[in-house]
Design an enzyme around this catalytic site. Structure first.
Site, PDB file in Angstrom:
ATOM      1  N   ASP B 157       0.796  -1.143  -0.190  1.00  0.00           N
ATOM      2  CA  ASP B 157      -0.280  -0.017  -0.071  1.00  0.00           C
ATOM      3  C   ASP B 157       1.041   1.253  -0.222  1.00  0.00           C
ATOM      4  OD1 ASP B 157      -1.543   2.295   0.779  1.00  0.00           O
ATOM      5  OD2 ASP B 157      -3.112   0.875   1.813  1.00  0.00           O
ATOM      6  N   CYS B 230      -6.308  10.321 -14.479  1.00  0.00           N
ATOM      7  CA  CYS B 230      -7.119  10.529 -15.744  1.00  0.00           C
ATOM      8  C   CYS B 230      -8.402  10.750 -15.449  1.00  0.00           C
ATOM      9  CB  CYS B 230      -6.947   9.062 -16.408  1.00  0.00           C
ATOM     10  SG  CYS B 230      -7.505   7.521 -15.459  1.00  0.00           S
TER      11      CYS B 230
END
Ligand SMILES: C[S@@+](CC[C@H](N)C(=O)[O-])C[C@H]1O[C@@H](n2cnc3c(N)ncnc32)[C@H](O)[C@@H]1O
Lengths: 168, 303
Positions: B157, B230
């Site tokens: 993580d 994005c």
């Protein structure tokens, strides 16, 4: 001598005398193999280190890392050792094969196509060594390595892994 | 396209934006200079009869005119890698140098990590991390196909990333190409908005903030961090960078970008952001006929 630990990457010892793990290849043996079999100059690997993870799988790496190290991947796989005939990977050959002078079999376009698709083919005309060869073809004015093939009894077997095979 | 209505006030020529989002996107590829020069790869494409157009802003990006970009010789040899044009922007903005230590915190499936390696002439260390093991196998496949030897792949993580396993304790540069709501990929994935809701945006922005903060902490003073998504949602873009500005030692810096774009926002809804966020870039689909992207460049400063 201790056993190989398949969970982590260990840097290869420089030479045989520094070996502490049973059956592990040394950096010198690996570089000698690439030179003896394919004529790849040892200097090619001056800035790289070699690592083993899993029994016999050798990786080539350009970055920094301590040994041992437990991560997912380090550079790229280059060679399978701990078997009678060592076997380079197709990805290694595509990356470093342009430095090879020996055991390079040059294919015509149609033969290259069959090779890339993973097909075996009869190539009786080859009069070089048997065993693992670098298959290559002419691309944009230069010889471009396609991958590793196994040549026996007049037949070239494509060793391009399934996931890398393409119909071109 | 309903969810995009909220962007009407911030996007110039909103109708052109919507129209562009409706059009499917062509095939773009990045030339992988680890395996061959730009000239040689272009020659190989010519030889194969694959038509292409080189991007003005980046000679290593080509738009291909073929329906099967994966079945070409250049692709088989790893001389090209299918990658959306705008997706090649963040590594160029990060501008990594040969020999450096670079962290790609959210790296799978590896388009940008291998691009970072190529920009560094495949010399140095690119730590390519992802928390999703399944996606890491795609990353490894791409790294090997493209011949990237400077990548070290980790599965963790990014929010709590530890450098303990490496022989250095900070990076020179870091890229946070964050998980996001992907609004900007609508032209590639027409169903990108199917599960759109503000709740998702707010939960993913929490993750983004955690990753960006960790990236700033893990980068040396004077080093560079690039944050990209994005998506268009300001909650996932300017608000995330704002959070890093408020909590970590860093500032937003200018960068050149040879693509048409709009500047980052200084306000959204009732929230205002630091003026420096106008230095970030919002790339909309109608501006260059690409997908959408957000990019911000940060410099790590003294505490
Ligand atoms: C936009 S994608 C990255 C694309 C990649 N940079 C490329 O160019 O190919 C975001 C990635 O973040 C990963 N991710 C999500 N949460 C994460 C976390 N907490 N730590 C690390 N990676 C995470 C996802 O698995 C996903 O692969």
């Amino acid at each position: 001598m201790s056993d190989n630990d398949g969970q982590r990457f260990d840097r290869l010892p420089e030479t045989d005398t520094e070996r502490t793990v049973e059956g592990r290849a040394s950096r010198k043996e690996v570089i000698d193999y690439f030179e003896d079999r394919f004529g790849i100059p040892p200097e090619t690997f001056a800035d790289y280190t070699f690592w083993e993870k899993g029994a016999g799988k050798i990786w080539i790496y350009a970055g920094e890392a301590p040994t041992p190290i437990e991560i997912e991947a380090i550079g790229m796989t280059c060679l399978r050792t701990r078997q009678e005939h060592w076997k380079p990977t197709t990805d290694f050959v595509q990356r470093f094969g342009q430095f090879a002078t020996d055991c390079v079999i040059e294919l015509e376009r149609e033969q290259a196509r069959a090779f890339a698709a993973g097909e075996d083919q009869d190539l009786e005309w080859w009069d070089g060594d048997w065993g693992y060869l670098i298959a290559a073809h002419e691309l944009a004015g230069d010889l471009e390595p396609l991958g590793i093939g196994l040549y026996v009894h007049g037949e070239l077997r494509s060793m391009v892994p399934k996931g890398r095979q393409r119909d071109i | 396209m309903e969810p995009f209505e909220r962007y009407r006030p911030i996007i110039d020529d909103f109708d052109a934006f919507l129209a562009a989002c409706e059009r499917p996107l062509g095939n773009a590829a990045r030339i992988n200079t680890i395996k061959g020069s730009v000239e040689r790869t272009l020659e190989a494409l010519d030889e194969e009869g694959v038509a292409y157009e080189q991007a003005d802003w980046n000679p290593r990006v080509v738009r291909l005119e073929t329906d099967s970009p994966g079945s070409t010789w250049t692709s088989f040899h790893g001389l090209t890698h299918g990658q959306e044009e705008v997706s090649a922007v963040p590594p160029v903005v990060l501008d990594p140098q040969p020999g450096e230590r670079v962290w790609d915190s959210c790296a799978a499936p590896g388009g940008k990590a291998t691009q970072l390696a190529a920009l560094m002439d495949d010399r140095g260390t690119v730590v390519a991390n992802d928390n999703n093991l399944g996606r890491i196998s795609a990353l490894r496949f791409n790294a090997e196909r493209l011949g990237a030897t400077s990548l070290a792949v980790t599965n963790a993580d990014a929010r709590t990333y530890s450098l303990k396993r490496f022989p250095f304790d900070e990076f020179d540069r870091a890229l946070v190409d964050a998980p996001c709501s992907c609004e900007g990929t609508i032209r590639k994935n027409p169903d990108a908005l199917d599960n759109w809701n503000e709740g998702h945006i707010s939960s993913v922005s929490g993750i983004q903030k955690g990753i960006l903060r960790r990236a700033v902490q893990a980068t040396r003073e004077g080093g560079t961090v690039v944050y990209s998504t994005c998506t268009f949602a300001p909650e996932e873009n300017e608000a995330v960078v704002q959070h890093a500005l408020e909590n970590e030692a860093c500032r937003v810096v200018d960068f050149d970008l040879g693509l048409k774009h709009s500047s980052g926002l200084s306000e959204w809804d009732d929230e205002t952001f630091d003026d420096s966020l106008e230095r970030a870039a919002r790339i909309y689909p109608h501006q260059n006929d690409t997908g959408g992207f957000f990019v911000a460049k940060l410099e790590v400063t003294a505490e």
